[in-house]
Design a protein around this motif. Structure first.
Motif, PDB file in Angstrom:
ATOM      1  N   GLU A  79       0.833  -1.212   0.000  1.00  0.00           N
ATOM      2  CA  GLU A  79       0.000   0.000   0.000  1.00  0.00           C
ATOM      3  C   GLU A  79       0.860   1.251   0.000  1.00  0.00           C
ATOM      4  O   GLU A  79       0.562   2.235  -0.690  1.00  0.00           O
ATOM      5  N   ILE A  80       1.950   1.228   0.769  1.00  0.00           N
ATOM      6  CA  ILE A  80       2.861   2.381   0.812  1.00  0.00           C
ATOM      7  C   ILE A  80       3.552   2.553  -0.530  1.00  0.00           C
ATOM      8  O   ILE A  80       3.701   3.679  -1.033  1.00  0.00           O
ATOM      9  N   ALA A  81       3.962   1.441  -1.132  1.00  0.00           N
ATOM     10  CA  ALA A  81       4.592   1.501  -2.446  1.00  0.00           C
ATOM     11  C   ALA A  81       3.678   2.205  -3.439  1.00  0.00           C
ATOM     12  O   ALA A  81       4.113   3.080  -4.206  1.00  0.00           O
ATOM     13  N   GLU A  82       2.392   1.858  -3.410  1.00  0.00           N
ATOM     14  CA  GLU A  82       1.425   2.481  -4.320  1.00  0.00           C
ATOM     15  C   GLU A  82       1.259   3.961  -4.006  1.00  0.00           C
ATOM     16  O   GLU A  82       1.156   4.792  -4.911  1.00  0.00           O
ATOM     17  N   GLN A  83       1.244   4.308  -2.711  1.00  0.00           N
ATOM     18  CA  GLN A  83       1.087   5.699  -2.299  1.00  0.00           C
ATOM     19  C   GLN A  83       2.192   6.599  -2.847  1.00  0.00           C
ATOM     20  O   GLN A  83       1.975   7.776  -3.106  1.00  0.00           O
ATOM     21  N   VAL A  84       3.394   6.052  -2.981  1.00  0.00           N
ATOM     22  CA  VAL A  84       4.531   6.864  -3.443  1.00  0.00           C
ATOM     23  C   VAL A  84       4.885   6.603  -4.900  1.00  0.00           C
ATOM     24  O   VAL A  84       5.967   6.963  -5.357  1.00  0.00           O
ATOM     25  N   GLY A  85       3.970   5.976  -5.627  1.00  0.00           N
ATOM     26  CA  GLY A  85       4.150   5.891  -7.070  1.00  0.00           C
ATOM     27  C   GLY A  85       4.795   4.649  -7.624  1.00  0.00           C
ATOM     28  O   GLY A  85       5.228   4.635  -8.774  1.00  0.00           O
ATOM     29  N   TYR A  86       4.865   3.561  -6.837  1.00  0.00           N
ATOM     30  CA  TYR A  86       5.461   2.312  -7.306  1.00  0.00           C
ATOM     31  C   TYR A  86       4.378   1.242  -7.430  1.00  0.00           C
ATOM     32  O   TYR A  86       3.758   0.859  -6.432  1.00  0.00           O
ATOM     33  N   LEU A  87       4.142   0.758  -8.644  1.00  0.00           N
ATOM     34  CA  LEU A  87       3.187  -0.324  -8.852  1.00  0.00           C
ATOM     35  C   LEU A  87       3.834  -1.677  -8.601  1.00  0.00           C
ATOM     36  O   LEU A  87       3.160  -2.661  -8.310  1.00  0.00           O
ATOM     37  N   ASN A  88       5.174  -1.699  -8.698  1.00  0.00           N
ATOM     38  CA  ASN A  88       5.925  -2.926  -8.477  1.00  0.00           C
ATOM     39  C   ASN A  88       6.565  -2.871  -7.092  1.00  0.00           C
ATOM     40  O   ASN A  88       7.463  -2.056  -6.839  1.00  0.00           O
ATOM     41  N   GLN A  89       6.103  -3.747  -6.177  1.00  0.00           N
ATOM     42  CA  GLN A  89       6.608  -3.714  -4.800  1.00  0.00           C
ATOM     43  C   GLN A  89       8.087  -4.060  -4.728  1.00  0.00           C
ATOM     44  O   GLN A  89       8.828  -3.521  -3.904  1.00  0.00           O
ATOM     45  N   SER A  90       8.529  -4.953  -5.602  1.00  0.00           N
ATOM     46  CA  SER A  90       9.935  -5.342  -5.601  1.00  0.00           C
ATOM     47  C   SER A  90      10.836  -4.159  -5.960  1.00  0.00           C
ATOM     48  O   SER A  90      11.872  -3.941  -5.332  1.00  0.00           O
ATOM     49  N   LYS A  91      10.438  -3.365  -6.965  1.00  0.00           N
ATOM     50  CA  LYS A  91      11.219  -2.186  -7.354  1.00  0.00           C
ATOM     51  C   LYS A  91      11.212  -1.150  -6.231  1.00  0.00           C
ATOM     52  O   LYS A  91      12.216  -0.484  -5.969  1.00  0.00           O
ATOM     53  N   PHE A  92      10.069  -1.028  -5.566  1.00  0.00           N
ATOM     54  CA  PHE A  92       9.989  -0.096  -4.437  1.00  0.00           C
ATOM     55  C   PHE A  92      10.947  -0.513  -3.323  1.00  0.00           C
ATOM     56  O   PHE A  92      11.699   0.306  -2.796  1.00  0.00           O
ATOM     57  N   SER A  93      10.924  -1.794  -2.964  1.00  0.00           N
ATOM     58  CA  SER A  93      11.785  -2.290  -1.878  1.00  0.00           C
ATOM     59  C   SER A  93      13.247  -2.110  -2.218  1.00  0.00           C
ATOM     60  O   SER A  93      14.065  -1.761  -1.362  1.00  0.00           O
ATOM     61  N   SER A  94      13.588  -2.317  -3.487  1.00  0.00           N
ATOM     62  CA  SER A  94      14.975  -2.153  -3.926  1.00  0.00           C
ATOM     63  C   SER A  94      15.408  -0.697  -3.809  1.00  0.00           C
ATOM     64  O   SER A  94      16.506  -0.392  -3.325  1.00  0.00           O
ATOM     65  N   ALA A  95      14.537   0.231  -4.250  1.00  0.00           N
ATOM     66  CA  ALA A  95      14.852   1.662  -4.165  1.00  0.00           C
ATOM     67  C   ALA A  95      14.946   2.108  -2.710  1.00  0.00           C
ATOM     68  O   ALA A  95      15.810   2.908  -2.338  1.00  0.00           O
ATOM     69  N   PHE A  96      14.069   1.581  -1.863  1.00  0.00           N
ATOM     70  CA  PHE A  96      14.064   1.940  -0.451  1.00  0.00           C
ATOM     71  C   PHE A  96      15.351   1.474   0.229  1.00  0.00           C
ATOM     72  O   PHE A  96      15.975   2.219   0.994  1.00  0.00           O
ATOM     73  N   PHE A 138      18.024   3.759   2.287  1.00  0.00           N
ATOM     74  CA  PHE A 138      18.165   3.677   3.736  1.00  0.00           C
ATOM     75  C   PHE A 138      19.015   2.499   4.218  1.00  0.00           C
ATOM     76  O   PHE A 138      19.151   2.282   5.420  1.00  0.00           O
ATOM     77  N   ASN A 139      19.549   1.740   3.280  1.00  0.00           N
ATOM     78  CA  ASN A 139      20.391   0.587   3.620  1.00  0.00           C
ATOM     79  C   ASN A 139      19.638  -0.416   4.501  1.00  0.00           C
ATOM     80  O   ASN A 139      20.213  -1.056   5.390  1.00  0.00           O
ATOM     81  N   ALA A 140      18.345  -0.523   4.260  1.00  0.00           N
ATOM     82  CA  ALA A 140      17.496  -1.478   4.978  1.00  0.00           C
ATOM     83  C   ALA A 140      16.223  -1.662   4.173  1.00  0.00           C
ATOM     84  O   ALA A 140      15.744  -0.721   3.525  1.00  0.00           O
ATOM     85  N   SER A 141      15.661  -2.873   4.225  1.00  0.00           N
ATOM     86  CA  SER A 141      14.389  -3.105   3.546  1.00  0.00           C
ATOM     87  C   SER A 141      13.292  -2.349   4.290  1.00  0.00           C
ATOM     88  O   SER A 141      13.483  -1.962   5.456  1.00  0.00           O
ATOM     89  N   PRO A 142      12.134  -2.116   3.657  1.00  0.00           N
ATOM     90  CA  PRO A 142      11.046  -1.412   4.355  1.00  0.00           C
ATOM     91  C   PRO A 142      10.676  -2.044   5.688  1.00  0.00           C
ATOM     92  O   PRO A 142      10.491  -1.329   6.689  1.00  0.00           O
TER      93      PRO A 142
END
Length: 333
Positions: free
Chosen positions: A293-310, A314-318
């Motif tokens: 849900e957070i990934a979608e809120q910030v413009g990422y439809l792909n959760q994996s790409k969001f987690s990678s960018a995050f 921050f040098n840590a997974s969400p």
């Protein structure tokens, strides 16, 4: 212009208060959009050092026009430790001071001090020439520091000087910055010593680095960059291609990207990614939304790409980030 006049006019501005100490006076900014502090240490008559911390897009500047004053004031020397600060030149164009740079000018901000990245930390010196001449003439006599000569070297014809600091000057500025970690009574004498060393070095440089104030942007160009920033950050779920934004403002895509980089110091894509990640971090620690849900809120439809960018940010997974913040909160309580 005396520092007391600047402080007096500053606390007339809504959202700014003052906290006085034995050795200092601290202006405190507290507004809906952010907060900040500017702590003044009078070192010599006419020479004041301030430490600045801002987490806000802007800080309203005092208005000196109602008493007949001009836009020029004391000689101001700024050193940017972190962030980005907007300055306006005599011709109305805009320049930016960034990490590791100094600026020297006699010009006050028109209406506000602007921090495009919303974060700013730095040092500022206020030198009131008249007071120095009347009460601190010993500085020139004992240390051969002539502030009028300094002004003429760096700010001829009322100009603004901006440049990266030399290694010698950077060492002195870093020592001044580190004094924040020392108790005030012990820090004051060292502040005075390093201040004299700083101005002596500036005055006696064999070769003054050329000013970067020649790289400027017009009011229209800055306005376009700031309007673009509002568009791309107002709804992080939306995606706005650069070509689409350029067409909206009737400029070329290259020009748009140059304006944005000039004001914010980053490419649009990098700036927007950092804003998205900061918003995601906030949502992780303040809501019960799932990672998807957070990934979608910030413009990422792909959760994996969001987690990678995050994780890159921050040098840590969400989830690791959320657990760590929860642990820190529980420990502090």
């Amino acid at each position: 212009m005396k520092i007391d006049e600047i402080i007096k006019k500053s606390i007339e501005i809504p959202g700014i208060s003052i906290k006085r100490g034995e050795f200092s006076a601290e202006l405190i900014l507290k507004e809906r959009d952010g907060k900040g502090s500017m702590t003044f240490f009078p070192l010599f008559p006419g020479v004041t050092l301030a430490y600045i911390f801002v987490n806000s897009p802007a800080w309203t500047a005092p208005d000196f026009h109602d008493n007949g004053s001009m836009e020029t004031g004391p000689l101001l020397l700024n050193y940017c430790v972190t962030g980005r600060c907007e300055l306006i030149l005599n011709n109305g164009n805009f320049v930016y001071v960034k990490d590791g740079e100094i600026s020297l000018t006699e010009r006050f901000a028109r209406q506000q001090y602007v921090y495009p990245r919303r974060i700013y930390e730095g040092i500022e010196f206020f030198v009131d020439m008249d007071t120095v001449n009347a009460q601190s003439s010993w500085v020139e006599a004992e240390f051969d520091i002539d502030f009028h000569r300094l002004r003429d070297l760096y700010c001829p014809d009322g100009g603004t000087y901006i440049a990266s600091v030399t290694t010698e000057i950077e060492e002195v500025l870093k020592k001044l910055w580190s004094l924040l970690d020392i108790s005030v009574p012990l820090a004051i004498p060292q502040m005075k010593i390093y201040t004299l060393a700083l101005f002596s070095l500036l005055q006696n440089l064999k070769e003054i680095p050329p000013s970067q104030a020649c790289t400027f942007f017009t009011e229209t160009q800055v306005d376009i960059a700031k309007r673009v920033e509002k568009i791309i950050t107002s709804d992080l779920r939306q995606h706005h291609p650069a070509w689409e934004l350029a067409a909206q403002f009737s400029v070329s895509e290259t020009s748009l990207k140059n304006y944005f980089r000039g004001v914010y110091g980053q490419n649009i894509s990098i700036y927007l990614r950092e804003v998205r990640m900061q918003r995601a971090a906030e949502l992780l620690t303040t809501t019960k939304l799932s990672v998807s849900e957070i990934a979608e809120q910030v413009g990422y439809l792909n959760q994996s790409k969001f987690s990678s960018a995050f994780k890159k940010q921050f040098n840590a997974s969400p989830l690791e980030f959320k657990r760590r913040k929860n642990l820190e909160r529980n420990t502090s309580n």
